[in-house]
Design an enzyme around this catalytic site. Structure first.
Site, short mmCIF file in Angstrom:
data_model
loop_
_atom_site.label_atom_id
_atom_site.label_comp_id
_atom_site.label_asym_id
_atom_site.label_seq_id
_atom_site.Cartn_x
_atom_site.Cartn_y
_atom_site.Cartn_z
N PRO A 28 3.15 3.63 3.44
CA PRO A 28 3.57 5.12 2.73
C PRO A 28 4.73 4.72 1.72
O PRO A 28 5.85 5.08 2.08
CB PRO A 28 4.06 5.78 3.91
N CYS A 29 4.31 4.32 0.82
CA CYS A 29 5.61 3.82 -0.55
C CYS A 29 5.66 5.37 -0.84
O CYS A 29 6.84 5.44 -1.84
CB CYS A 29 4.97 2.88 -1.53
#
Length: 352
Positions: free
Chosen positions: A318-319
Site C-alpha cells: 500500500p504505497c
C-alpha cells in the site's frame, strides 16, 4: 454527496472534457438538462459546465432523481465485460486448443464484429490474437514440463511446425527451443470501481498489480520480464485468482489486509521498503521520514521515495498510504484522485 466546492467542480469538469480515466470512481457527473448521470470517460457529448452536478457516489445521483446513462452504464463496475463477451471467453476456455470461429460465435447468438471491437478496445488485440496467445501459453507450459516441440505444436491446434514456431516467436520473443529455460508471467485483467487493472503472477506469487492506464506501464512489463527472465502471456493461476478475490473483497469493504504470496524482484533495500509499506495499518497514513526512522536510516528519505515509486503491486503493497510530511498527497502512479479515493475508502471502512 453533492460536490459544491467550486475549485473541485472545475477540476472535475476538466477531467470530463479530457475523458480522464484516472478519475473513474472518484465522482459521477449528473446532467440537469437530460436527467442522466455518467462516469468521467463517457463518450457522449460533453455537457455545459452550468448544467452539471457532481456526486461522490452513484447512489447520491440516483437519490436525486438522475437515471444511469445507457452508454457508459455508471452503476456497473468500470469496464465490466458485458454478457456476450463473457460468453465468448467461456467458449474459448472450454478448450483453449480449439479455435472459436466466427461461425461458432454466430451459432451461440454472438456478433463476431462486436466481440472483435471489444477485445481491440480493452485488450489492444483481436479476439483471434487472444485465442492464439492462450494456445501458445498452454504450449509453453507443456514445453516447460519436458514435452517435445512437435507434440506441443500439434496439441495446440497447429498443423505445421513452421506456423507454430513463427507464432510462438512473435508472442514469446524466442523460438520454442530457446524459451525452455524462461519462466512464465501470466497476465489477466480485473475490474474495479476505479477502473480496470492488470494482475501479473508467476509460479511463486503476484508480481504486478497496476491500473491499465498507468504511465510507463510498458516499461514496467519489459523490466519485469528482464528481472525474472520470463515472458508475459495471457492467463491465470492460483495466485492471480486469489488476488482477484481478495481485491474484490477489499473494494467491497470486507477486507483490510491481504494474504497473498508475492514475487517482487528488487534490491535488498527495496525489499526493506516494500515490507515496511505492508506494515502501515489499514485506514492510516505515514510519511517517508517516519518510515526512515523505523528502519534506522534517517538520511534515506529520498531513497525510500524512489523505492516506493518502483513498487509494482498497487494496493496490496500500500504505497498509497504514504503522504507528505505537510499532510498533503504525494505522487501516485495511478493518479492522485485514485489515491484520495483509496484513503477515503479505507478510513470509512476502518471506522465502520
Amino acid at each position: 454527496m453533492l460536490i459544491s466546492d467550486q475549485q473541485k467542480r472545475e477540476e472535475y469538469y476538466g477531467a470530463v472534457k479530457e475523458k480522464n480515466s484516472q478519475y473513474i470512481g472518484t465522482f459521477f457527473l449528473a446532467v440537469k438538462t437530460t436527467g442522466i448521470f455518467c462516469i468521467p470517460t463517457c463518450r457522449a457529448r460533453t455537457p455545459k459546465f452550468e448544467n452539471i452536478e457532481f456526486y461522490t457516489q452513484s447512489k447520491d445521483a440516483l437519490h436525486n432523481g438522475f437515471r444511469p446513462c445507457k452508454i457508459c452504464k455508471p452503476t456497473n463496475n468500470a469496464y465490466e465485460p458485458p454478457a456476450d463477451i463473457k460468453k465468448a471467453i467461456e467458449l474459448v476456455n472450454q478448450n483453449v486448443f480449439e479455435k472459436v470461429s466466427d461461425y461458432q460465435l454466430k451459432q451461440n447468438g454472438l456478433q463476431p464484429e462486436k466481440i472483435r471491437r471489444w477485445f481491440k478496445k480493452h485488450h489492444d488485440m483481436t479476439f483471434q490474437a487472444y485465442q492464439r496467445m492462450l494456445r501458445i501459453n498452454s504450449a509453453f507450459q507443456e514445453l516447460k514440463k519436458g514435452k517435445q516441440v512437435t507434440d506441443s505444436a500439434f496439441n495446440s491446434g497447429y498443423n505445421s511446425l513452421s506456423g507454430f514456431g513463427y507464432t510462438f516467436k512473435v508472442l514469446v520473443g524466442d523460438s520454442p527451443k530457446e524459451s525452455k529455460d524462461k519462466s512464465v508471467i501470466l497476465i489477466s485483467r480485473v475490474t474495479s470501481p476505479l477502473g480496470p487493472m492488470f494482475i501479473c503472477a508467476t509460479d511463486k506469487g503476484i508480481c504486478l498489480v497496476e491500473f491499465t492506464d498507468r504511465k510507463m506501464l510498458e516499461t514496467e512489463f519489459r523490466d519485469l520480464q528482464k528481472k525474472l527472465n520470463a515472458v508475459i502471456l495471457q492467463g491465470e493461476n492460483e495466485h492471480s485468482k486469489a488476488c482477484k478475490k481478495q481485491l474484490k473483497e477489499y473494494f467491497e469493504g470486507k477486507r483490510n489486509s491481504f494474504q497473498l504470496n508475492l514475487d517482487l524482484p528488487g534490491s535488498p533495500f527495496q525489499h526493506t521498503v516494500w515490507e515496511e509499506l505492508q506494515k502501515i495499518p489499514f485506514g492510516t497514513t505515514t510519511t517517508y521520514q517516519q518510515m526512515a526512522l523505523r528502519i534506522n536510516q534517517e538520511t534515506a528519505v529520498r531513497a525510500m521515495a524512489n523505492a516506493n515509486g518502483h513498487n509494482r503491486v498497487s494496493i496490496i503493497v500500500p504505497c498509497h498510504r504514504v503522504i507528505g510530511k505537510d499532510g498533503k498527497l504525494t505522487g501516485y502512479g495511478g493518479g492522485l484522485q485514485r489515491k484520495q479515493w483509496l484513503l477515503d475508502h479505507e478510513l470509512k471502512h476502518k471506522q465502520a
